[in-house]
Design a protein around this motif. Sequence first.
Motif, short mmCIF file in Angstrom:
data_model
loop_
_atom_site.label_atom_id
_atom_site.label_comp_id
_atom_site.label_asym_id
_atom_site.label_seq_id
_atom_site.Cartn_x
_atom_site.Cartn_y
_atom_site.Cartn_z
N HIS A 1 1.29 -111.66 -59.11
CA HIS A 1 1.10 -113.06 -59.47
C HIS A 1 -0.14 -113.27 -60.33
O HIS A 1 -1.11 -112.54 -60.20
CB HIS A 1 0.99 -113.92 -58.20
N PRO A 2 -0.12 -114.31 -61.19
CA PRO A 2 -1.31 -114.63 -61.97
C PRO A 2 -2.26 -115.52 -61.17
O PRO A 2 -1.84 -116.31 -60.33
CB PRO A 2 -0.75 -115.40 -63.17
N PHE B 1 -3.83 -110.83 -63.66
CA PHE B 1 -2.51 -110.44 -63.20
C PHE B 1 -2.75 -109.50 -62.04
O PHE B 1 -3.05 -108.32 -62.22
CB PHE B 1 -1.70 -109.75 -64.31
N SER C 1 -1.57 -102.90 -61.70
CA SER C 1 -0.20 -102.61 -61.26
C SER C 1 -0.19 -101.28 -60.51
O SER C 1 -1.10 -100.47 -60.66
CB SER C 1 0.75 -102.58 -62.46
N HIS D 1 -5.75 -106.87 -65.30
CA HIS D 1 -4.33 -106.66 -65.02
C HIS D 1 -4.21 -105.37 -64.22
O HIS D 1 -4.68 -104.33 -64.65
CB HIS D 1 -3.57 -106.53 -66.34
#
Length: 187
Positions: A48-49, A43, A148, A146
């Motif tokens: 987007h993955p 991620f 963010s 992941h």
Amino acid sequence: MPSIDEDRDAILELHKNWWEANHQLVIPLMETVFPAGDAYLMFNLNGHPYFGIKEKVALWEHYRKELDIVEFPDIEIMRLTISGDMAWIACEGIFPLRVIGESGTGSATWRTDEGIEYDPFGIRATEIYQRDDGTGAPVWKMWHFHCSPMPAADEPRAGLGGTRDERGLGCGPGITPLRMTSRGVRS
């Protein structure tokens, strides 16, 4: 069977190689961190993955034309947990970058400040490791990543208060962060 210290060293080496590869988007080094085939799942910071190493390489080939990451990211490990053939790291850090291409990050969720030489972009990430190289061999690899954006360093936490500036990068209750450098981990 390797000792917990040997497992920890292997995982921290992968972690270091991952962030070192990010430093200048070094694809061959990045590829050594992940399992073979399509099992890897990311991620990305762009929201987007990405599935498998082929997609990861294509993403980095794209970003090599769009982003300049000249400094080694300042990454602080907040947690490292190893249990059998699985492990995870939670970390946060500063990812200094400069947009050099027309599409930049290509994302509405990953925005950079304009008009500055390098944006000290705050990120947080979770890395999942498994003792499996994608072919079944018992070798540690990162199977999921992941990432963010972090809130602004001076933004209070909702409901609790306190800011990243006040607690310090990578710090929290009972946490003594491990800093990742291009030379390895230090406390």
